[in-house]
Design a protein around this motif. Sequence first.
Motif, PDB file in Angstrom:
ATOM      1  N   MET A   1       0.842  -1.174   0.000  1.00  0.00           N
ATOM      2  CA  MET A   1       0.000   0.000   0.000  1.00  0.00           C
ATOM      3  C   MET A   1       0.888   1.238   0.000  1.00  0.00           C
ATOM      4  N   GLU A   2       0.620   2.169  -0.895  1.00  0.00           N
ATOM      5  CA  GLU A   2       1.411   3.382  -0.982  1.00  0.00           C
ATOM      6  C   GLU A   2       0.938   4.394   0.040  1.00  0.00           C
ATOM      7  N   ASN A   3       1.867   5.212   0.500  1.00  0.00           N
ATOM      8  CA  ASN A   3       1.565   6.254   1.467  1.00  0.00           C
ATOM      9  C   ASN A   3       0.720   7.340   0.803  1.00  0.00           C
ATOM     10  N   GLN A   4      -0.412   7.640   1.356  1.00  0.00           N
ATOM     11  CA  GLN A   4      -1.270   8.708   0.865  1.00  0.00           C
ATOM     12  C   GLN A   4      -1.038   9.932   1.727  1.00  0.00           C
ATOM     13  N   THR A   5      -0.710  11.063   1.097  1.00  0.00           N
ATOM     14  CA  THR A   5      -0.444  12.268   1.852  1.00  0.00           C
ATOM     15  C   THR A   5      -1.422  13.356   1.473  1.00  0.00           C
ATOM     16  N   VAL A   6      -1.640  14.247   2.415  1.00  0.00           N
ATOM     17  CA  VAL A   6      -2.515  15.398   2.200  1.00  0.00           C
ATOM     18  C   VAL A   6      -1.645  16.647   2.273  1.00  0.00           C
ATOM     19  N   PRO A   7      -1.692  17.497   1.255  1.00  0.00           N
ATOM     20  CA  PRO A   7      -0.862  18.699   1.283  1.00  0.00           C
ATOM     21  C   PRO A   7      -1.198  19.576   2.493  1.00  0.00           C
ATOM     22  N   GLU A   8      -0.155  20.172   3.076  1.00  0.00           N
ATOM     23  CA  GLU A   8      -0.358  21.083   4.189  1.00  0.00           C
ATOM     24  C   GLU A   8      -0.962  22.387   3.680  1.00  0.00           C
ATOM     25  N   SER A   9      -1.680  23.064   4.537  1.00  0.00           N
ATOM     26  CA  SER A   9      -2.253  24.349   4.151  1.00  0.00           C
ATOM     27  C   SER A   9      -1.152  25.406   4.093  1.00  0.00           C
ATOM     28  N   ASP A  10      -1.400  26.448   3.320  1.00  0.00           N
ATOM     29  CA  ASP A  10      -0.445  27.544   3.214  1.00  0.00           C
ATOM     30  C   ASP A  10      -0.196  28.182   4.570  1.00  0.00           C
ATOM     31  N   ILE A  11      -1.239  28.320   5.362  1.00  0.00           N
ATOM     32  CA  ILE A  11      -1.122  28.929   6.691  1.00  0.00           C
ATOM     33  C   ILE A  11      -0.257  28.062   7.603  1.00  0.00           C
ATOM     34  N   ALA A  12      -0.475  26.752   7.574  1.00  0.00           N
ATOM     35  CA  ALA A  12       0.304  25.847   8.424  1.00  0.00           C
ATOM     36  C   ALA A  12       1.776  25.868   8.046  1.00  0.00           C
ATOM     37  N   ILE A  13       2.084  25.933   6.772  1.00  0.00           N
ATOM     38  CA  ILE A  13       3.472  25.981   6.327  1.00  0.00           C
ATOM     39  C   ILE A  13       4.122  27.279   6.786  1.00  0.00           C
ATOM     40  N   ALA A  14       3.451  28.388   6.569  1.00  0.00           N
ATOM     41  CA  ALA A  14       3.998  29.684   6.994  1.00  0.00           C
ATOM     42  C   ALA A  14       4.224  29.706   8.502  1.00  0.00           C
ATOM     43  N   GLU A  15       3.289  29.195   9.256  1.00  0.00           N
ATOM     44  CA  GLU A  15       3.409  29.176  10.708  1.00  0.00           C
ATOM     45  C   GLU A  15       4.565  28.281  11.159  1.00  0.00           C
ATOM     46  N   SER A  16       4.746  27.129  10.514  1.00  0.00           N
ATOM     47  CA  SER A  16       5.841  26.239  10.898  1.00  0.00           C
ATOM     48  C   SER A  16       7.201  26.894  10.616  1.00  0.00           C
ATOM     49  N   LEU A  17       7.305  27.641   9.536  1.00  0.00           N
ATOM     50  CA  LEU A  17       8.541  28.372   9.246  1.00  0.00           C
ATOM     51  C   LEU A  17       8.803  29.429  10.321  1.00  0.00           C
ATOM     52  N   ARG A  18       7.787  30.202  10.638  1.00  0.00           N
ATOM     53  CA  ARG A  18       7.943  31.253  11.652  1.00  0.00           C
ATOM     54  C   ARG A  18       8.302  30.676  13.018  1.00  0.00           C
ATOM     55  N   GLN A  19       7.682  29.563  13.391  1.00  0.00           N
ATOM     56  CA  GLN A  19       7.969  28.940  14.685  1.00  0.00           C
ATOM     57  C   GLN A  19       9.424  28.507  14.796  1.00  0.00           C
ATOM     58  N   ARG A  20      10.040  28.206  13.674  1.00  0.00           N
ATOM     59  CA  ARG A  20      11.441  27.778  13.677  1.00  0.00           C
ATOM     60  C   ARG A  20      12.398  28.945  13.432  1.00  0.00           C
ATOM     61  N   GLY A  21      11.846  30.162  13.416  1.00  0.00           N
ATOM     62  CA  GLY A  21      12.676  31.349  13.241  1.00  0.00           C
ATOM     63  C   GLY A  21      13.123  31.596  11.814  1.00  0.00           C
ATOM     64  N   LEU A  22      12.426  31.013  10.847  1.00  0.00           N
ATOM     65  CA  LEU A  22      12.766  31.206   9.440  1.00  0.00           C
ATOM     66  C   LEU A  22      11.765  32.135   8.775  1.00  0.00           C
ATOM     67  N   ARG A  23      12.279  33.007   7.909  1.00  0.00           N
ATOM     68  CA  ARG A  23      11.395  33.888   7.142  1.00  0.00           C
ATOM     69  C   ARG A  23      10.578  33.061   6.159  1.00  0.00           C
ATOM     70  N   VAL A  24       9.387  33.512   5.903  1.00  0.00           N
ATOM     71  CA  VAL A  24       8.536  32.856   4.912  1.00  0.00           C
ATOM     72  C   VAL A  24       8.882  33.467   3.556  1.00  0.00           C
ATOM     73  N   THR A  25       9.586  32.688   2.743  1.00  0.00           N
ATOM     74  CA  THR A  25       9.919  33.133   1.391  1.00  0.00           C
ATOM     75  C   THR A  25       9.159  32.265   0.398  1.00  0.00           C
ATOM     76  N   ALA A  26       9.068  32.731  -0.820  1.00  0.00           N
ATOM     77  CA  ALA A  26       8.363  31.960  -1.856  1.00  0.00           C
ATOM     78  C   ALA A  26       9.017  30.600  -2.055  1.00  0.00           C
ATOM     79  N   ALA A  27      10.348  30.557  -2.061  1.00  0.00           N
ATOM     80  CA  ALA A  27      11.054  29.297  -2.279  1.00  0.00           C
ATOM     81  C   ALA A  27      10.817  28.334  -1.121  1.00  0.00           C
ATOM     82  N   ARG A  28      10.973  28.793   0.115  1.00  0.00           N
ATOM     83  CA  ARG A  28      10.750  27.921   1.275  1.00  0.00           C
ATOM     84  C   ARG A  28       9.331  27.393   1.297  1.00  0.00           C
ATOM     85  N   HIS A  29       8.388  28.304   1.087  1.00  0.00           N
ATOM     86  CA  HIS A  29       6.982  27.903   1.114  1.00  0.00           C
ATOM     87  C   HIS A  29       6.682  26.874   0.029  1.00  0.00           C
TER      88      HIS A  29
END
Length: 154
Positions: A1-29
Amino acid sequence: MENQTVPESDIAIAESLRQRGLRVTAARHAILKWLSSHPHASADQVHQGVVEQLGTLSKQAVYDVLSASVEAELVRQIKPSGHPARFERRRGDNHHHLVCTHCGRVEDTDCKHGHAPCLTPNDAQGFVIHEAEILFWGVCSRCRANTETRPDKA
């Protein structure tokens, strides 16, 4: 069985970057979003997938973002011997990987024993073990099916 993944929301990605002290850039996002639905991708695969979205991005920028993301514990890097490093967003749980010796396909498999580390060495030599990284090597179902249906198989 293959792993089925659900894309993270844009908000969740931006928040995870900020929580780790990283700027939200287009490339990172873009890289983190792409990886959330394409686990076990090589840096080249990430580059190709993200360039299709952003239009332009150097391979060096991809390597830099992946490196920073691994260091910030936003991305997990696995290094199957004889294969390029692979990257995934699934972190913080106790899972391992299945690697096909024919095509290099990588899939997740949950640890049978639950809590990390699921294995302990005979002599930890004073180490406090946090994690055991396990790669299972074999032939995936697609490669087995291709071998079984080839008319020239021995």
